[in-house]
Design a protein around this motif. Structure first.
Motif, short mmCIF file in Angstrom:
data_model
loop_
_atom_site.label_atom_id
_atom_site.label_comp_id
_atom_site.label_asym_id
_atom_site.label_seq_id
_atom_site.Cartn_x
_atom_site.Cartn_y
_atom_site.Cartn_z
N GLU A 127 0.83 -1.20 0.00
CA GLU A 127 0.00 0.00 0.00
C GLU A 127 0.87 1.26 0.00
O GLU A 127 0.60 2.22 -0.74
CB GLU A 127 -0.92 -0.01 1.23
CG GLU A 127 -1.90 1.15 1.26
CD GLU A 127 -2.83 1.06 2.45
OE1 GLU A 127 -3.63 2.00 2.64
OE2 GLU A 127 -2.76 0.06 3.20
N SER A 128 1.93 1.23 0.81
CA SER A 128 2.85 2.37 0.83
C SER A 128 3.53 2.55 -0.53
O SER A 128 3.66 3.68 -1.04
CB SER A 128 3.90 2.17 1.93
OG SER A 128 3.30 2.08 3.20
N GLU A 129 3.93 1.44 -1.15
CA GLU A 129 4.58 1.51 -2.46
C GLU A 129 3.60 2.01 -3.52
O GLU A 129 3.96 2.82 -4.41
CB GLU A 129 5.09 0.11 -2.84
CG GLU A 129 5.83 0.04 -4.16
CD GLU A 129 7.15 0.77 -4.11
OE1 GLU A 129 7.71 1.07 -5.17
OE2 GLU A 129 7.63 1.05 -2.98
N ASN A 130 2.34 1.58 -3.42
CA ASN A 130 1.30 2.04 -4.36
C ASN A 130 1.08 3.54 -4.25
O ASN A 130 0.97 4.25 -5.26
CB ASN A 130 0.01 1.27 -4.09
CG ASN A 130 -1.07 1.60 -5.10
OD1 ASN A 130 -0.79 1.88 -6.27
ND2 ASN A 130 -2.32 1.57 -4.67
N LEU A 131 1.02 4.04 -3.01
CA LEU A 131 0.84 5.47 -2.81
C LEU A 131 2.04 6.24 -3.37
O LEU A 131 1.88 7.30 -3.99
CB LEU A 131 0.67 5.77 -1.31
CG LEU A 131 -0.64 5.28 -0.67
CD1 LEU A 131 -0.61 5.52 0.83
CD2 LEU A 131 -1.85 5.99 -1.30
N ARG A 132 3.24 5.68 -3.12
CA ARG A 132 4.44 6.35 -3.63
C ARG A 132 4.44 6.40 -5.15
O ARG A 132 4.73 7.43 -5.77
CB ARG A 132 5.69 5.62 -3.12
CG ARG A 132 7.00 6.32 -3.45
CD ARG A 132 8.17 5.49 -2.95
NE ARG A 132 8.24 4.21 -3.60
CZ ARG A 132 8.75 4.04 -4.84
NH1 ARG A 132 9.21 5.07 -5.53
NH2 ARG A 132 8.80 2.83 -5.37
N ILE A 133 4.06 5.28 -5.79
CA ILE A 133 4.02 5.24 -7.27
C ILE A 133 2.94 6.17 -7.81
O ILE A 133 3.12 6.86 -8.82
CB ILE A 133 3.80 3.79 -7.74
CG1 ILE A 133 5.02 2.93 -7.39
CG2 ILE A 133 3.53 3.74 -9.23
CD1 ILE A 133 4.83 1.45 -7.63
N THR A 134 1.78 6.18 -7.11
CA THR A 134 0.68 7.06 -7.53
C THR A 134 1.11 8.52 -7.50
O THR A 134 0.84 9.30 -8.44
CB THR A 134 -0.54 6.86 -6.64
OG1 THR A 134 -0.95 5.47 -6.72
CG2 THR A 134 -1.69 7.74 -7.04
N ASP A 135 1.79 8.90 -6.43
CA ASP A 135 2.28 10.28 -6.33
C ASP A 135 3.29 10.58 -7.43
O ASP A 135 3.29 11.68 -8.03
CB ASP A 135 2.93 10.50 -4.95
CG ASP A 135 1.91 10.46 -3.83
OD1 ASP A 135 0.71 10.66 -4.11
OD2 ASP A 135 2.31 10.22 -2.66
N LYS A 136 4.12 9.61 -7.73
CA LYS A 136 5.13 9.81 -8.78
C LYS A 136 4.46 9.98 -10.15
O LYS A 136 4.83 10.85 -10.95
CB LYS A 136 6.08 8.63 -8.79
CG LYS A 136 7.28 8.84 -9.74
CD LYS A 136 8.26 7.69 -9.59
CE LYS A 136 9.47 7.91 -10.48
NZ LYS A 136 10.46 6.81 -10.36
N ARG A 170 1.40 11.02 -10.65
CA ARG A 170 0.71 12.31 -10.65
C ARG A 170 1.69 13.42 -10.98
O ARG A 170 1.39 14.36 -11.74
CB ARG A 170 0.04 12.54 -9.29
CG ARG A 170 -0.84 13.79 -9.27
CD ARG A 170 -1.48 13.99 -7.89
NE ARG A 170 -2.42 12.91 -7.59
CZ ARG A 170 -2.22 11.98 -6.67
NH1 ARG A 170 -1.10 12.00 -5.97
NH2 ARG A 170 -3.13 11.04 -6.46
N SER A 171 2.88 13.33 -10.39
CA SER A 171 3.89 14.34 -10.67
C SER A 171 4.31 14.31 -12.14
O SER A 171 4.48 15.35 -12.79
CB SER A 171 5.12 14.11 -9.78
OG SER A 171 4.77 14.22 -8.42
N ALA A 213 3.93 17.27 -15.06
CA ALA A 213 5.07 17.70 -15.89
C ALA A 213 4.78 17.47 -17.37
O ALA A 213 5.10 18.30 -18.23
CB ALA A 213 6.32 16.95 -15.46
N SER A 214 4.12 16.37 -17.70
CA SER A 214 3.79 16.04 -19.09
C SER A 214 2.79 17.03 -19.67
O SER A 214 2.88 17.45 -20.83
CB SER A 214 3.24 14.62 -19.17
OG SER A 214 2.84 14.30 -20.48
N THR A 215 1.82 17.48 -18.87
CA THR A 215 0.81 18.45 -19.33
C THR A 215 1.47 19.78 -19.67
O THR A 215 1.20 20.41 -20.69
CB THR A 215 -0.25 18.65 -18.24
OG1 THR A 215 -0.87 17.39 -17.97
CG2 THR A 215 -1.29 19.65 -18.67
N GLY A 216 2.38 20.21 -18.88
CA GLY A 216 3.10 21.47 -19.15
C GLY A 216 3.93 21.35 -20.41
O GLY A 216 4.02 22.29 -21.21
N LEU A 217 4.57 20.21 -20.61
CA LEU A 217 5.39 20.00 -21.81
C LEU A 217 4.54 19.99 -23.06
O LEU A 217 4.91 20.57 -24.10
CB LEU A 217 6.14 18.67 -21.67
CG LEU A 217 7.12 18.31 -22.81
CD1 LEU A 217 8.20 19.39 -22.93
CD2 LEU A 217 7.74 16.95 -22.58
#
Length: 213
Positions: free
Chosen positions: A162-171, A173-174, A178-182
């Protein structure tokens, strides 16, 4: 002959008489000596008795209180001895009762043992079942402990996932941000390129018109 025998007899009697007289004199002298000795012993005995009486009287005077205490203690000792004898009698009675009870217990145990013999097979079967139940219980408890350990490990792994999933989800999202701005920047560059190309095309057409004129 008769005169000779008479003479011998007279000599014998005379000799024996003298001997007896001497013995009597000695015995009389000894008796007188013993009587004097007895007289002295009587006097000595009286003196000793008087001395002993004086000593006993002195002892009695000095130990009067102690003698009273002794008399009191002796009376109490007699009472205690009587009480002890009574207790001993009670003890003997109790021991007799105890012996009777123990004999009764033996009789009861024999009857119980006799009654149990009729149920030996059933009791053996029950004991076997009990052993099997205890074995199954121990196995189940061991399996339960293993499963609880396994569940605890799985819960830890689930928490880590669950912690790894949250970490990946945040990554992700980030990365999306960044992709939207590009993408927006690429669109602007494309639009500016079209404008430049349009201006460049319009300038080329005007120059050709002027040359034709």
């Amino acid at each position: 002959l008769a005169e000779g025998r008479q003479k011998e007899k007279d000599e014998y009697v005379k000799t024996k008489t003298i001997k007896i007289q001497r013995l009597e004199d000695k015995a009389s002298a000894d008796l007188e000596r013993v009587e004097r000795k007895l007289g002295h012993t009587e006097v000595d005995k009286k003196h000793v008795e008087e001395e002993e009486a004086d000593i006993l009287k002195a002892i009695e005077s000095q130990t009067q209180d102690v003698s009273k205490e002794r008399s009191k203690l002796e009376g109490e000792a007699i009472e205690l001895e009587m009480e002890v004898e009574g207790l001993k009698a009670q003890l003997r009675e109790k021991e007799s009762q105890l012996k009777t009870r123990r004999e009764g217990i033996k009789v009861c145990d024999a009857k119980i043992s006799e009654a149990k013999q009729g149920y030996d097979r059933q009791l053996a079967r029950i004991a076997e079942k009990r052993d099997g139940i205890q074995k199954d219980q121990m196995e189940a408890e061991g399996e339960k402990a293993e499963l609880q350990t396994q569940i605890s490990l799985l819960e830890e792994q689930s928490k880590e996932l669950e912690s790894e999933n949250l970490r990946i989800t945040d990554k992700i999202r980030s990365l999306k941000t960044a992709s939207t701005g590009l993408t927006s920047l690429v669109d602007i560059l494309r639009e500016e390129k079209h404008i430049v190309e349009a201006h460049a095309g319009a300038g080329g057409a005007g120059a050709a018109a002027e040359e034709g004129a």
